[in-house]
Design a protein around this motif. Structure first.
Motif, mmCIF file in Angstrom:
data_model
loop_
_atom_site.group_PDB
_atom_site.id
_atom_site.type_symbol
_atom_site.label_atom_id
_atom_site.label_comp_id
_atom_site.label_asym_id
_atom_site.label_seq_id
_atom_site.Cartn_x
_atom_site.Cartn_y
_atom_site.Cartn_z
ATOM 1 N N VAL A 77 58.679 85.087 40.270
ATOM 2 C CA VAL A 77 57.534 85.456 41.098
ATOM 3 C C VAL A 77 57.901 86.746 41.811
ATOM 4 C CG1 VAL A 77 56.111 84.815 43.077
ATOM 5 C CG2 VAL A 77 56.774 83.080 41.410
ATOM 6 N N LEU A 78 57.025 87.754 41.684
ATOM 7 C CA LEU A 78 57.280 89.056 42.300
ATOM 8 C C LEU A 78 56.198 89.381 43.315
ATOM 9 C CD1 LEU A 78 57.905 89.728 38.867
ATOM 10 C CD2 LEU A 78 59.250 91.270 40.264
ATOM 11 N N ALA A 79 56.619 89.810 44.493
ATOM 12 C CA ALA A 79 55.688 90.213 45.538
ATOM 13 C C ALA A 79 56.156 91.530 46.144
ATOM 14 C CB ALA A 79 55.619 89.144 46.621
ATOM 15 N N VAL A 80 55.211 92.353 46.542
ATOM 16 C CA VAL A 80 55.538 93.592 47.242
ATOM 17 C C VAL A 80 55.760 93.221 48.710
ATOM 18 C CG1 VAL A 80 54.812 95.941 47.811
ATOM 19 C CG2 VAL A 80 54.227 94.964 45.589
ATOM 20 N N ASN A 81 56.929 92.688 48.951
ATOM 21 C CA ASN A 81 57.392 92.278 50.278
ATOM 22 C C ASN A 81 58.896 92.506 50.310
ATOM 23 O OD1 ASN A 81 55.031 89.917 49.801
ATOM 24 N ND2 ASN A 81 55.096 90.778 51.852
ATOM 25 N N ASP A 82 59.480 92.368 51.482
ATOM 26 C CA ASP A 82 60.933 92.527 51.548
ATOM 27 C C ASP A 82 61.611 91.237 51.073
ATOM 28 O OD1 ASP A 82 61.898 90.839 53.926
ATOM 29 O OD2 ASP A 82 60.283 92.008 54.841
ATOM 30 N N PRO A 83 62.887 91.302 50.707
ATOM 31 C CA PRO A 83 63.567 90.136 50.146
ATOM 32 C C PRO A 83 63.729 88.970 51.119
ATOM 33 C CG PRO A 83 65.088 91.991 50.306
ATOM 34 C CD PRO A 83 63.733 92.499 50.660
ATOM 35 N N PHE A 84 63.745 89.235 52.421
ATOM 36 C CA PHE A 84 63.848 88.149 53.388
ATOM 37 C C PHE A 84 62.555 87.333 53.404
ATOM 38 C CE2 PHE A 84 66.462 91.695 55.120
ATOM 39 C CZ PHE A 84 67.707 91.150 54.834
ATOM 40 N N SER A 109 62.983 75.702 39.478
ATOM 41 C CA SER A 109 63.945 76.759 39.187
ATOM 42 C C SER A 109 63.293 78.142 39.258
ATOM 43 C CB SER A 109 64.556 76.529 37.810
ATOM 44 O OG SER A 109 63.515 76.504 36.843
ATOM 45 N N ILE A 110 62.110 78.227 39.818
ATOM 46 C CA ILE A 110 61.418 79.511 39.937
ATOM 47 C C ILE A 110 62.177 80.415 40.901
ATOM 48 C CG2 ILE A 110 59.314 80.630 40.750
ATOM 49 C CD1 ILE A 110 57.768 78.222 39.705
ATOM 50 N N ARG A 111 62.301 81.670 40.505
ATOM 51 C CA ARG A 111 62.996 82.647 41.338
ATOM 52 C C ARG A 111 61.969 83.566 41.994
ATOM 53 N NH1 ARG A 111 67.611 84.996 37.529
ATOM 54 N NH2 ARG A 111 68.037 86.241 39.400
ATOM 55 N N PHE A 112 62.122 83.775 43.289
ATOM 56 C CA PHE A 112 61.218 84.623 44.064
ATOM 57 C C PHE A 112 61.900 85.958 44.319
ATOM 58 C CE2 PHE A 112 59.618 80.444 44.576
ATOM 59 C CZ PHE A 112 58.254 80.577 44.816
ATOM 60 N N LEU A 113 61.246 87.029 43.863
ATOM 61 C CA LEU A 113 61.844 88.360 43.919
ATOM 62 C C LEU A 113 60.986 89.316 44.741
ATOM 63 C CD1 LEU A 113 62.795 88.656 40.150
ATOM 64 C CD2 LEU A 113 64.235 87.840 42.022
ATOM 65 N N ALA A 114 61.657 90.222 45.423
ATOM 66 C CA ALA A 114 60.988 91.231 46.237
ATOM 67 C C ALA A 114 60.927 92.552 45.486
ATOM 68 C CB ALA A 114 61.731 91.419 47.555
ATOM 69 N N ASP A 115 59.721 93.036 45.304
ATOM 70 C CA ASP A 115 59.482 94.376 44.781
ATOM 71 C C ASP A 115 59.130 95.224 46.016
ATOM 72 O OD1 ASP A 115 58.808 96.603 43.274
ATOM 73 O OD2 ASP A 115 56.954 95.740 42.476
ATOM 74 N N SER A 116 60.116 95.429 46.868
ATOM 75 C CA SER A 116 59.914 95.962 48.219
ATOM 76 C C SER A 116 59.047 97.207 48.295
ATOM 77 C CB SER A 116 61.266 96.263 48.876
ATOM 78 O OG SER A 116 62.041 95.102 48.924
ATOM 79 N N THR A 117 59.244 98.137 47.399
ATOM 80 C CA THR A 117 58.489 99.395 47.438
ATOM 81 C C THR A 117 57.302 99.395 46.476
ATOM 82 O OG1 THR A 117 59.843 100.422 45.720
ATOM 83 C CG2 THR A 117 60.591 100.675 48.015
ATOM 84 N N GLY A 118 57.170 98.351 45.681
ATOM 85 C CA GLY A 118 56.110 98.304 44.677
ATOM 86 C C GLY A 118 56.458 99.080 43.418
ATOM 87 N N ALA A 119 57.691 99.535 43.290
ATOM 88 C CA ALA A 119 58.097 100.358 42.145
ATOM 89 C C ALA A 119 57.991 99.607 40.816
ATOM 90 C CB ALA A 119 59.522 100.879 42.344
#
Length: 184
Positions: free
Chosen positions: A94-101, A118-128
Motif C-alpha cells: 500500500v502506497l500513500a503520499v505521506n511520510d513514513p511515520f 502481511s500487507i506492507r505500508f509504504l510512504a511515497d513521501s514526495t509523490g515521486a
C-alpha cells in the motif's frame, strides 16, 4: 518586389486531430526504481527489486487515515489478503503520499482493526513514485498537495499485467479488492 497575400495563395486547409491516449501506468510498464520508505525515512524500499520476481499487488491511495482509504479500500485488501495469496500473489504493498511515520501508524491501526496481514505500508513521501507512473493528481483543495490517484496494479516479475485506476482519482470502485480478485 511583389507581395503575396494570404487570399492570393488559396491553399487548401487541412485539419488533423490526434487522440492522445492516457499515459497512466499501463500493462507492460516496468515498476520504477524510485525509492519509497517503510516505517522510517532510513528504510528505503525499491519496489522494482521487491516485485522483480513473482506476483505482487501495488495499491495506491490518496492519503493515509482518509475516510475512503481507511474505511473501505485498504480494509478490503486486508480482509482478502489470504484470497490474493491463494491466487499466487505473495506481496501486497500500500502506497500513500505521506511520510513514513504516518504510513506506519496507519498500517498498525488498520491491521489492528481488520485483522493481521502481511500487507506492507509504504510512504511515497514526495509523490515521486506516483509521478513516475503518471498517477499523481492535484489534491491541494483537500490534502494540501499533490497525491496519488487511487489504484491497484497487478505486477508479475516486475511488469504491470493489469491496471485498476479510478477515473475520478479517489472513488473506491475499480480498485476495490473484490473487483481486482474477480479479474485476476
Amino acid at each position: 518586389m511583389q507581395l503575396i497575400t494570404k487570399s492570393a495563395l488559396k491553399l487548401p486547409v487541412t485539419y488533423s486531430f490526434r487522440a492522445l491516449a492516457r499515459s497512466y501506468a499501463t500493462v507492460g510498464d516496468k515498476i520504477p526504481s524510485t525509492s519509497v520508505h517503510e516505517n522510517s525515512p532510513g528504510n528505503e524500499v525499491d519496489l522494482s527489486k521487491e516485485t522483480a520476481k513473482g506476483k505482487s499487488i501495488l495499491v495506491g491511495v490518496p492519503g493515509a487515515f482518509s475516510p475512503g482509504c481507511s474505511q473501505k479500500h485498504i480494509p478490503g485488501y486486508i480482509k482478502n489478503s489470504d484470497a490474493f495469496k491463494n491466487k499466487g500473489y505473495d506481496q501486497i504493498f500500500v502506497l500513500a503520499v505521506n511520510d513514513p511515520f504516518v504510513t506506519k501508524a496507519w498500517g498498525e491501526e488498520l491491521t489492528d482493526k481488520n485483522g493481521k496481514s502481511s500487507i506492507r505500508f509504504l510512504a511515497d513521501s514526495t509523490g515521486a513514485f506516483a509521478k513516475d507512473l503518471d498517477l499523481l493528481f492535484d489534491a491541494t483543495k483537500v490534502f494540501g498537495n499533490e497525491r496519488s490517484k487511487r489504484y491497484a496494479l497487478v505486477v508479475e516479475d516486475g511488469k504491470i499485467t493489469e491496471t485498476f485506476i479510478e477515473p475520478d482519482n479517489t472513488s473506491v470502485d475499480k480498485s476495490d479488492a473484490t473487483k481486482v480478485l474477480e479479474k485476476i
